[in-house]
Design a protein around this motif. Structure first.
Motif, mmCIF file in Angstrom:
data_model
loop_
_atom_site.group_PDB
_atom_site.id
_atom_site.type_symbol
_atom_site.label_atom_id
_atom_site.label_comp_id
_atom_site.label_asym_id
_atom_site.label_seq_id
_atom_site.Cartn_x
_atom_site.Cartn_y
_atom_site.Cartn_z
ATOM 1 N N ASP A 56 7.638 7.898 9.208
ATOM 2 C CA ASP A 56 6.126 8.629 9.792
ATOM 3 C C ASP A 56 5.076 8.316 9.308
ATOM 4 O O ASP A 56 4.918 8.273 7.771
ATOM 5 C CB ASP A 56 6.878 10.441 9.315
ATOM 6 N N ALA A 57 4.171 7.463 10.505
ATOM 7 C CA ALA A 57 2.941 6.627 10.105
ATOM 8 C C ALA A 57 2.166 7.850 9.795
ATOM 9 O O ALA A 57 1.306 8.104 8.407
ATOM 10 C CB ALA A 57 2.782 6.554 10.830
ATOM 11 N N ASP A 58 2.221 9.536 10.469
ATOM 12 C CA ASP A 58 1.505 10.037 9.715
ATOM 13 C C ASP A 58 0.819 10.906 8.043
ATOM 14 O O ASP A 58 -0.310 11.606 7.917
ATOM 15 C CB ASP A 58 1.193 11.114 11.079
ATOM 16 N N ALA A 59 2.202 11.411 7.952
ATOM 17 C CA ALA A 59 2.272 11.976 6.745
ATOM 18 C C ALA A 59 2.217 10.700 5.598
ATOM 19 O O ALA A 59 1.751 10.923 4.301
ATOM 20 C CB ALA A 59 4.224 12.124 6.257
ATOM 21 N N THR A 60 2.503 9.456 6.047
ATOM 22 C CA THR A 60 2.463 8.071 4.586
ATOM 23 C C THR A 60 1.402 8.267 4.538
ATOM 24 O O THR A 60 0.369 7.756 3.916
ATOM 25 C CB THR A 60 3.108 7.089 5.345
ATOM 26 N N ALA A 61 0.128 8.431 5.914
ATOM 27 C CA ALA A 61 -1.075 8.261 6.159
ATOM 28 C C ALA A 61 -1.966 8.787 4.804
ATOM 29 O O ALA A 61 -2.805 8.693 4.580
ATOM 30 C CB ALA A 61 -2.026 8.148 7.685
ATOM 31 N N GLU A 62 -1.455 10.548 5.394
ATOM 32 C CA GLU A 62 -2.028 11.711 4.267
ATOM 33 C C GLU A 62 -1.745 11.679 2.854
ATOM 34 O O GLU A 62 -2.454 11.328 2.042
ATOM 35 C CB GLU A 62 -1.445 12.412 4.846
ATOM 36 N N ALA A 63 -0.405 10.604 2.404
ATOM 37 C CA ALA A 63 -0.205 10.401 1.505
ATOM 38 C C ALA A 63 -1.164 9.251 0.633
ATOM 39 O O ALA A 63 -1.579 9.334 0.208
ATOM 40 C CB ALA A 63 1.117 10.198 1.116
ATOM 41 N N ILE A 64 -1.494 7.862 1.588
ATOM 42 C CA ILE A 64 -2.334 7.421 0.912
ATOM 43 C C ILE A 64 -3.364 7.653 0.540
ATOM 44 O O ILE A 64 -3.942 7.743 -0.281
ATOM 45 C CB ILE A 64 -2.630 6.317 2.552
ATOM 46 N N ARG A 65 -4.138 8.462 1.725
ATOM 47 C CA ARG A 65 -5.760 9.511 1.265
ATOM 48 C C ARG A 65 -5.087 9.623 -0.075
ATOM 49 O O ARG A 65 -5.950 10.465 -0.742
ATOM 50 C CB ARG A 65 -5.864 10.289 2.393
ATOM 51 N N THR B 84 -7.516 4.283 1.314
ATOM 52 C CA THR B 84 -8.590 4.962 2.772
ATOM 53 C C THR B 84 -7.117 4.380 4.161
ATOM 54 O O THR B 84 -6.811 3.320 3.915
ATOM 55 C CB THR B 84 -9.298 4.168 2.144
ATOM 56 N N VAL B 85 -7.537 5.259 4.260
ATOM 57 C CA VAL B 85 -7.180 4.743 5.593
ATOM 58 C C VAL B 85 -8.068 4.751 7.463
ATOM 59 O O VAL B 85 -9.020 5.458 7.613
ATOM 60 C CB VAL B 85 -6.332 6.055 6.746
ATOM 61 N N ALA B 86 -8.452 3.242 7.490
ATOM 62 C CA ALA B 86 -9.207 2.381 7.690
ATOM 63 C C ALA B 86 -8.831 2.625 10.027
ATOM 64 O O ALA B 86 -9.946 2.827 10.143
ATOM 65 C CB ALA B 86 -9.660 1.024 7.741
ATOM 66 N N VAL B 87 -8.424 2.528 9.648
ATOM 67 C CA VAL B 87 -7.434 2.140 11.450
ATOM 68 C C VAL B 87 -6.291 2.969 11.828
ATOM 69 O O VAL B 87 -5.167 3.252 10.680
ATOM 70 C CB VAL B 87 -7.267 1.359 12.092
ATOM 71 N N PRO C 6 -6.526 2.019 -3.618
ATOM 72 C CA PRO C 6 -7.611 2.258 -4.167
ATOM 73 C C PRO C 6 -8.494 1.173 -4.806
ATOM 74 O O PRO C 6 -9.159 1.521 -4.803
ATOM 75 C CB PRO C 6 -6.671 3.204 -5.878
ATOM 76 N N LEU C 7 -8.317 0.605 -5.101
ATOM 77 C CA LEU C 7 -8.347 -0.819 -5.191
ATOM 78 C C LEU C 7 -9.384 -2.316 -4.386
ATOM 79 O O LEU C 7 -9.752 -3.067 -4.650
ATOM 80 C CB LEU C 7 -8.008 -1.782 -6.612
ATOM 81 N N GLY C 8 -8.626 -1.464 -3.036
ATOM 82 C CA GLY C 8 -9.092 -2.069 -2.230
ATOM 83 C C GLY C 8 -8.287 -3.211 -1.187
ATOM 84 O O GLY C 8 -8.883 -4.071 -0.587
ATOM 85 N N ALA C 9 -6.980 -3.605 -2.236
ATOM 86 C CA ALA C 9 -6.260 -4.244 -1.495
ATOM 87 C C ALA C 9 -5.611 -3.758 0.111
ATOM 88 O O ALA C 9 -4.958 -2.410 -0.023
ATOM 89 C CB ALA C 9 -5.094 -4.484 -2.138
ATOM 90 N N ILE C 10 -5.852 -4.394 1.376
ATOM 91 C CA ILE C 10 -6.005 -3.919 2.573
ATOM 92 C C ILE C 10 -3.665 -4.781 2.772
ATOM 93 O O ILE C 10 -3.504 -5.561 2.408
ATOM 94 C CB ILE C 10 -6.270 -4.915 3.634
ATOM 95 N N PHE C 11 -3.518 -2.774 3.970
ATOM 96 C CA PHE C 11 -2.387 -3.992 4.275
ATOM 97 C C PHE C 11 -1.912 -2.720 5.364
ATOM 98 O O PHE C 11 -2.893 -1.527 5.477
ATOM 99 C CB PHE C 11 -0.902 -3.163 2.885
ATOM 100 N N GLY C 12 -0.616 -2.715 5.827
ATOM 101 C CA GLY C 12 -0.783 -1.374 7.223
ATOM 102 C C GLY C 12 0.627 -1.217 6.683
ATOM 103 O O GLY C 12 1.953 -0.790 5.565
ATOM 104 N N ILE C 13 0.732 -0.285 7.733
ATOM 105 C CA ILE C 13 1.713 0.783 7.973
ATOM 106 C C ILE C 13 3.035 0.452 9.693
ATOM 107 O O ILE C 13 1.770 1.039 10.643
ATOM 108 C CB ILE C 13 1.903 2.509 7.336
ATOM 109 N N TRP C 14 3.678 0.720 9.338
ATOM 110 C CA TRP C 14 4.267 0.958 10.914
ATOM 111 C C TRP C 14 5.592 1.835 11.013
ATOM 112 O O TRP C 14 7.094 1.852 10.113
ATOM 113 C CB TRP C 14 4.983 -0.346 11.004
ATOM 114 N N GLN C 15 5.428 2.614 12.041
ATOM 115 C CA GLN C 15 6.566 3.697 12.214
ATOM 116 C C GLN C 15 7.062 2.663 13.289
ATOM 117 O O GLN C 15 6.561 2.554 15.042
ATOM 118 C CB GLN C 15 5.640 5.255 12.849
ATOM 119 N N ALA C 16 8.201 2.254 13.288
ATOM 120 C CA ALA C 16 8.956 1.270 13.757
ATOM 121 C C ALA C 16 9.753 2.112 15.066
ATOM 122 O O ALA C 16 10.237 3.432 15.084
ATOM 123 C CB ALA C 16 10.185 1.030 13.425
ATOM 124 N N GLY C 17 10.051 1.836 16.541
ATOM 125 C CA GLY C 17 10.798 2.456 17.274
ATOM 126 C C GLY C 17 11.664 1.346 18.514
ATOM 127 O O GLY C 17 12.290 0.433 17.300
#
Length: 274
Positions: A84-93, A98-101, A118-129
């Motif tokens: 669930d990308a939306d739920a994970t994005a909310e957990a990150i916040r 930060t959720v940039a895109v 929180p220290l600025g390292a960029i990563f992605g999250i992927w909800q697969a189909g």
């Protein structure tokens, strides 16, 4: 989602994909094709020109082209699987990230987001189909490990444990002092899911490159890290750190012609260094 996609879907919290956004798509394709033997097929075009890299028929990575007006640094991005990308994005916040895109639709049934810890390292999250991510295998030319390089491991390790359910385990091998990055000893956490290592957090203190800051490093399997690093130079890249023996294998850190940094590793077997 097809049955094949469901069967190969990664557990939430597992690195499932690596992607590179470059300024010159064609020249970048040629570099990695020569280095790793990759072949390409057009990928989803939702974010502009993009190709998927294949090795012996298996998807291993993606390469996209940055818009000409975006003068951004070129870097490999690690994506973590989520249901669930939306739920994970909310957990990150909620944990100080930060959720940039996004989250945004990345296809008919996929969702993704680009985030930072929180220290600025960029990563992605992927909800697969129907696109579950790279297939897990250790063939030369495939991504085999993802490791966060940051100032110190404990605080940011807690962030990833909360967001993705990782269990953090301190490395206490008999060779820990051999791999220490300074007088404080080795600061290294392995992130596990169901007891299986999936990634790591490496605190390097003042050794962290000032021009990069905290960042996720992608490790690609090769038969000969020393020789592969020399080949990178022949192809217009550079060696960032010469080949040496480390916790997970013999590795060299290099940069492609546009400056994207990654590691080349010959992974140790169960018995450790040969």
């Amino acid at each position: 989602m097809t049955e094949a996609a469901r069967a190969s879907r990664r557990p939430p919290g597992t690195p499932c994909w690596v992607s590179l956004m470059a300024h010159g798509l064609g020249s970048t394709e040629a570099f990695y094709a020569d280095l790793f033997g990759w072949e390409y097929e057009p990928g989803p075009q939702h974010l502009g020109p993009y190709v998927r890299a294949f090795l012996d028929g298996d998807e291993v990575a993606g390469i996209g082209q940055l818009p000409p007006d975006r003068d951004l640094p070129v870097a490999w991005t690690t994506y973590f699987a989520t249901d669930d990308a939306d739920a994970t994005a909310e957990a990150i916040r909620s944990c100080g990230g930060t959720v940039a895109v996004g989250p945004l639709d990345a296809g008919p049934v996929e969702r993704m987001a680009i985030c930072s810890d929180p220290l600025g390292a960029i990563f992605g999250i992927w909800q697969a189909g129907d696109h579950p991510g790279a297939r897990p295998f250790g063939m030369p030319g495939s991504p085999v490990w993802n490791e966060l390089l940051t100032q110190e491991s404990v605080a940011v390790g807690t962030f990833y444990s909360y967001v993705f359910g990782h269990e953090a385990e301190e490395y206490k091998g008999p060779d820990a002092e051999l791999y220490a990055d300074g007088p404080g000893g080795l600061d290294y956490l392995t992130l596990l899911l169901a007891g299986r290592p999936v990634a790591a957090v490496h605190g390097v203190g003042r050794a962290l490159p000032r021009d990069r800051g905290p960042h996720w490093m992608t490790y690609f399997e090769v038969a000969d890290p020393d020789g592969a690093a020399e080949r990178v130079v022949d192809l217009g890249g550079r060696i960032v750190s010469p080949a040496r023996d480390r916790i997970r294998g013999r590795l060299a850190t290099v940069a492609d012609p546009e400056g994207a940094v990654f590691s080349l590793i010959r992974s140790y077997g169960e018995g450790g260094p040969a």
